[in-house]
Design an enzyme around this catalytic site. Sequence first.
Site, PDB file in Angstrom:
ATOM      1  N   GLU A 285     -20.821  -0.244 -48.333  1.00  0.00           N
ATOM      2  CA  GLU A 285     -20.756  -0.064 -49.786  1.00  0.00           C
ATOM      3  C   GLU A 285     -19.847   1.102 -50.160  1.00  0.00           C
ATOM      4  OE1 GLU A 285     -24.527  -1.581 -52.047  1.00  0.00           O
ATOM      5  OE2 GLU A 285     -24.487   0.592 -52.247  1.00  0.00           O
ATOM      6  N   HIS A 306     -26.290 -11.120 -24.743  1.00  0.00           N
ATOM      7  CA  HIS A 306     -26.588 -12.502 -24.354  1.00  0.00           C
ATOM      8  C   HIS A 306     -26.324 -13.474 -25.496  1.00  0.00           C
ATOM      9  CE1 HIS A 306     -28.562 -11.259 -20.528  1.00  0.00           C
ATOM     10  NE2 HIS A 306     -28.624 -10.122 -21.214  1.00  0.00           N
ATOM     11  N   LYS A 420     -24.723 -10.005 -59.970  1.00  0.00           N
ATOM     12  CA  LYS A 420     -25.864  -9.828 -60.879  1.00  0.00           C
ATOM     13  C   LYS A 420     -25.545 -10.422 -62.252  1.00  0.00           C
ATOM     14  CE  LYS A 420     -27.430  -5.496 -58.821  1.00  0.00           C
ATOM     15  NZ  LYS A 420     -27.529  -4.052 -59.028  1.00  0.00           N
TER      16      LYS A 420
HETATM   17  O1  PA5 Z   1     -26.822   2.220 -52.857  1.00  0.00           O
HETATM   18  C1  PA5 Z   1     -27.083   1.680 -53.897  1.00  0.00           C
HETATM   19  O2  PA5 Z   1     -26.738   2.175 -54.971  1.00  0.00           O
HETATM   20  C2  PA5 Z   1     -27.837   0.369 -53.941  1.00  0.00           C
HETATM   21  O3  PA5 Z   1     -28.140  -0.118 -52.696  1.00  0.00           O
HETATM   22  C3  PA5 Z   1     -29.146   0.578 -54.675  1.00  0.00           C
HETATM   23  O4  PA5 Z   1     -29.901   1.522 -53.982  1.00  0.00           O
HETATM   24  C4  PA5 Z   1     -29.888  -0.732 -54.809  1.00  0.00           C
HETATM   25  O5  PA5 Z   1     -29.112  -1.678 -55.474  1.00  0.00           O
HETATM   26  C5  PA5 Z   1     -31.184  -0.518 -55.553  1.00  0.00           C
HETATM   27  O6  PA5 Z   1     -30.944  -0.010 -56.831  1.00  0.00           O
HETATM   28  P1  PA5 Z   1     -32.120   0.636 -57.656  1.00  0.00           P
HETATM   29  O7  PA5 Z   1     -32.586   1.825 -56.903  1.00  0.00           O
HETATM   30  O8  PA5 Z   1     -31.530   1.017 -58.982  1.00  0.00           O
HETATM   31  O9  PA5 Z   1     -33.194  -0.399 -57.798  1.00  0.00           O
END
Ligand code: PA5
Length: 436
Positions: A285, A306, A420
């Site tokens: 990310e 394996h 989303k």
């Molecule tokens: O790193 C990030 O920003 C995401 O993985 C969020 O942690 C994830 O989408 C969860 O978001 P939230 O904490 O707002 O529910």
Amino acid sequence: MIQVDISNVWGPISLPDLLGIEKEVFEAHRTLAEGTGEGAEYRGWLDLPTRGPSPEITRIQKAAEKIRAESDVCVVVGIGGSYLGSRAAIELLQGPNRNIGRAKGDPQIFFAGNSLSTRHWNELTGLLEGKDFDLIVISKSGTTTEPAIAFRGLRWMLERRYGTDGAGSRIYAITDPCSGALRQMATEKGWESFVIPPAAGGRFSVLTAVGLLPMAVAGIDIMQVLCGAMDAKESYDMYSFENPVWLYAAVRNLMYRKGKTIELFESFEPGFRAFGLWWQQLFGESEGKDGKGLFPATAELTADLHSLGQLIQQGQRNLFETMVRFDAPDKKMTIMGDVQNLDGLNYLEGKTLDFVDEQAYLGTVAAHCDGGVPVITMDCGELTARTVGELFYFLELSCGISAYILGVNPFNQPGVELYKRNMFELLGKPGYEIKN
Ligand code: PA5
């Protein structure tokens, strides 16, 4: 200190390559430390480690003690950065089967709200039947669909079992200090709550209550985790290639430039799988944007030798590996002799399992290097809570520096919103109506 061994990376990259990138690594580290790069406002995680308990840490420890005493099960609701870090630490330190046989006093820990699977939901609710349970709900925004749906369902289960007030005393919310739906609910309902600092993004939040409360419920000494992170903060504040963080960040960027665009992050510990998922989100990310980024893949050795071994050895030459090693435990398993020796193992009589594991590691590195797959080894020493804290911080720091070398903002995730939006349109969420 974590040792990064790069003796098995030469070939695709050379010493002049490494020396040639030094200035970029220096600039990237300085950019991160001084906050002069993109996303600088999200560097709050740099200062999370501590050696002494703050009031927030003491509250986390007290809440964990209460949950441990009153519940057979603690359900941690969250997705992505809101659950991967605690799961990583718990499974690495206590094993993937740690829940078996646990109950009140040392509860089981289940993770929920990280999928939209009805089967997973049905399994979880079945497991909760007849058990006392508490809920830790973690969401910075409070509106992420997966955890929000799971939390609503679990909250109703709690209320049916314990009444509104009884349920309220079993809910712990971890969220933004001021804004968002979960903060509003926690305030209105009077739930005990903890803070995700606005300056620490989800994937960099493992050293806040997000990671620490579930770890403490699992019985992990969170002060040791934080001390380990502090060790890392102090040790890796070094501007030279003596800094293993520099070596890791530099080599993975050089590999990328040479067409090795997939990093396989691996360990010889089955309990490391969840840690790999945390690492995968951290680097994926943070770096995967603007048409750039290494693909962060994970594997467990020797199991995956394996299944993936053939591809690693002889498939497309676009891979390199990072192998994370820990010292063998003191308690040994010794291979015994057998009169019949039908399995042919008598040549190993008297040898320990960790000796075999070490030879498997050495043999694998040699084979993969011969096959054109370079290997970085990260030697972490003894596997303790302190080591895990050090490793979390080591990798977060490496990630920030590596992303700046790559030329991307490590701290945003603009691409995550697109699926989303489509899903919300299809679901008819107010504000996301399909325009004809
Ligand atoms: O790193 C990030 O920003 C995401 O993985 C969020 O942690 C994830 O989408 C969860 O978001 P939230 O904490 O707002 O529910």
